[in-house]
Design a protein around this motif. Structure first.
Motif, PDB file in Angstrom:
ATOM      1  N   SER A 208       0.856  -1.188   0.000  1.00  0.00           N
ATOM      2  CA  SER A 208       0.000   0.000   0.000  1.00  0.00           C
ATOM      3  C   SER A 208       0.889   1.234   0.000  1.00  0.00           C
ATOM      4  N   LEU A 209       0.366   2.327  -0.555  1.00  0.00           N
ATOM      5  CA  LEU A 209       1.100   3.587  -0.605  1.00  0.00           C
ATOM      6  C   LEU A 209       0.269   4.673   0.061  1.00  0.00           C
ATOM      7  N   HIS A 210       0.917   5.448   0.934  1.00  0.00           N
ATOM      8  CA  HIS A 210       0.172   6.440   1.703  1.00  0.00           C
ATOM      9  C   HIS A 210       1.076   7.642   1.976  1.00  0.00           C
ATOM     10  N   PHE A 211       0.636   8.844   1.600  1.00  0.00           N
ATOM     11  CA  PHE A 211       1.401  10.056   1.886  1.00  0.00           C
ATOM     12  C   PHE A 211       0.982  10.623   3.237  1.00  0.00           C
ATOM     13  N   PHE A 212       1.962  11.248   3.933  1.00  0.00           N
ATOM     14  CA  PHE A 212       1.716  11.705   5.304  1.00  0.00           C
ATOM     15  C   PHE A 212       2.408  13.035   5.560  1.00  0.00           C
ATOM     16  N   ARG A 238     -10.953   2.050   2.390  1.00  0.00           N
ATOM     17  CA  ARG A 238     -10.688   1.757   0.988  1.00  0.00           C
ATOM     18  C   ARG A 238     -10.639   3.035   0.159  1.00  0.00           C
ATOM     19  N   SER A 239     -10.232   4.138   0.780  1.00  0.00           N
ATOM     20  CA  SER A 239     -10.063   5.386   0.047  1.00  0.00           C
ATOM     21  C   SER A 239      -9.006   5.193  -1.029  1.00  0.00           C
ATOM     22  N   LEU A 240      -9.201   5.858  -2.181  1.00  0.00           N
ATOM     23  CA  LEU A 240      -8.264   5.735  -3.284  1.00  0.00           C
ATOM     24  C   LEU A 240      -8.007   7.108  -3.884  1.00  0.00           C
ATOM     25  N   LEU A 248      -1.214  10.908  -2.254  1.00  0.00           N
ATOM     26  CA  LEU A 248      -1.557   9.568  -2.734  1.00  0.00           C
ATOM     27  C   LEU A 248      -2.017   8.680  -1.586  1.00  0.00           C
ATOM     28  N   ILE A 249      -3.114   7.959  -1.828  1.00  0.00           N
ATOM     29  CA  ILE A 249      -3.605   6.942  -0.904  1.00  0.00           C
ATOM     30  C   ILE A 249      -4.047   5.768  -1.772  1.00  0.00           C
ATOM     31  N   ALA A 252      -3.303  -1.747  -1.153  1.00  0.00           N
ATOM     32  CA  ALA A 252      -2.678  -2.848  -1.889  1.00  0.00           C
ATOM     33  C   ALA A 252      -3.662  -3.453  -2.882  1.00  0.00           C
ATOM     34  N   GLY A 253      -3.190  -3.639  -4.116  1.00  0.00           N
ATOM     35  CA  GLY A 253      -4.013  -4.260  -5.142  1.00  0.00           C
ATOM     36  C   GLY A 253      -4.955  -3.332  -5.858  1.00  0.00           C
ATOM     37  N   SER A 254      -4.941  -2.031  -5.517  1.00  0.00           N
ATOM     38  CA  SER A 254      -5.879  -1.085  -6.126  1.00  0.00           C
ATOM     39  C   SER A 254      -5.317  -0.386  -7.349  1.00  0.00           C
ATOM     40  N   ASP A 255      -4.032  -0.582  -7.628  1.00  0.00           N
ATOM     41  CA  ASP A 255      -3.389   0.099  -8.755  1.00  0.00           C
ATOM     42  C   ASP A 255      -3.214  -0.878  -9.904  1.00  0.00           C
TER      43      ASP A 255
END
Length: 336
Positions: A208-212, A238-240, A248-249, A252-255
């Motif tokens: 998963s990728l998440h900006f902070f 499940r925000s995208l 970016l949020i 995993a598996g959403s891209d």
């Protein structure tokens, strides 16, 4: 017969009693946070635990924990490990990465978005070290690799049709881009390249990728929800968000490689060349990470220990002076 009924009833009660005892046990999870030096790992942990302490430099490996009351009123426990110093102290990964935690482990890899010239090298070095240590531990338990691989496939296949190039990490992996408040002001083409490269690495690892940013209340809230899911089993968001003009949020598996590569045939080597050509990578010197004498850092003050240290230093200095005086006396003697 009556005897058979009695035996069945006894077994039923024992089974139900065992289930009740299991319900009373706390849920335990382990989060290991690694990443670029000064990317905000300690701040991330403090925000998650709602602590107001002033962040201090993590010199090597630090441990803390969080607790949360679960559905059965038993406090669940999350063990939090933070590896400091960027990629310098990866040999210490053997301490938190053990067979006991593998089935309840989540890895958080944090990069500093404000320093594009370290992102790719840190990603490659830390991912390689994590893979090496996880594989080493998993190899010691028969059947553990198969069960982790099956869980990894379910974790990403449940959300998206996965590309053939994806090799899921054996345990849940989250790549976090820190200091988004600085990154958002970067020139557009540079931001776009960084976001696409991060998406490629994240997607091909089944992560998963998440900006902070600690300065953005919305991102703090979303990141706390993310960590709470892995730490205490709360509902996963499940925000995208895939627009590089926004944080970016991407679960995993959403891209997909089609949207990341924009229909170009790009593999890992291609992305490495594109990224490092635009942002040549820098290597940190060990001396720039460690203070000259960490024991004298005021943020780690311990009065009892420090007083004993002062006494020993004074004793050592006194001995040095005595040795110096005796050496001078012997030098003055005429032994011819």
């Amino acid at each position: 017969s009556v005897w058979d009924v009695a035996v069945m009833e006894s077994r039923r009660r024992r089974t139900e009693g065992s289930s009740l005892e299991l319900d009373k046990l706390p849920r335990e999870a382990t989060l290991l946070i690694v990443g670029t030096r000064s990317a905000g790992k300690t701040t991330l942990i403090q925000r998650f635990l709602d602590r107001e302490d002033v962040p201090r430099q993590t010199l090597a490996l630090e441990y803390t924990y969080g607790r949360k009351t679960g559905k059965t009123m038993v406090k669940d426990v999350c063990h939090l490990w933070e590896l400091g110093g960027g990629a310098l102290f990866t040999p210490l990964l053997s301490t938190p990465l053990t067979t006991r935690v593998m089935t309840s482990l989540t890895l958080l890899l944090m990069v500093d978005l404000s320093r594009p010239h370290t992102i790719w090298s840190d990603l490659e070095t830390l991912l390689s070290s994590l893979k090496l240590q996880v594989n080493k531990v998993v190899a010691t338990v028969p059947g553990l690799r198969d069960s982790l691989q099956e869980a990894a496939k379910k974790r990403i296949h449940s959300h998206h049709q996965v590309d053939q190039e994806v090799t899921p990490f054996l345990v849940p992996l989250v790549i976090i881009g820190g200091k988004y408040d600085i990154f958002k002001d970067l020139e557009p083409e540079g931001k776009k390249l960084i976001c696409r490269a991060l998406r490629f690495v994240t997607h091909t690892h089944g992560a998963s990728l998440h900006f902070f940013s600690a300065k953005d209340a919305g991102l703090v809230k979303k990141t706390k929800e993310l960590l709470s899911h892995y730490a205490f089993g709360t509902t996963e968001s499940r925000s995208l968000a895939q627009d590089y003009n926004q944080p970016l949020i991407i679960p995993a598996g959403s891209d997909s490689l089609a949207t990341i590569n924009m229909n170009d045939e790009l593999n890992l080597d291609s992305w490495r060349h594109l990224y490092t050509t635009r942002f040549p990578q820098e290597n940190e010197e060990r001396s720039s990470v460690l203070p000259e004498d960490p024991s004298r850092d005021p943020t780690y003050a311990e009065p009892d220990v420090d007083n004993l240290r002062t006494q020993k230093d004074e004793e050592l200095e006194r001995i040095r002076r005595e040795v110096g005086r005796n050496t001078g006396r012997w030098a003055e003697l005429d032994l011819s």
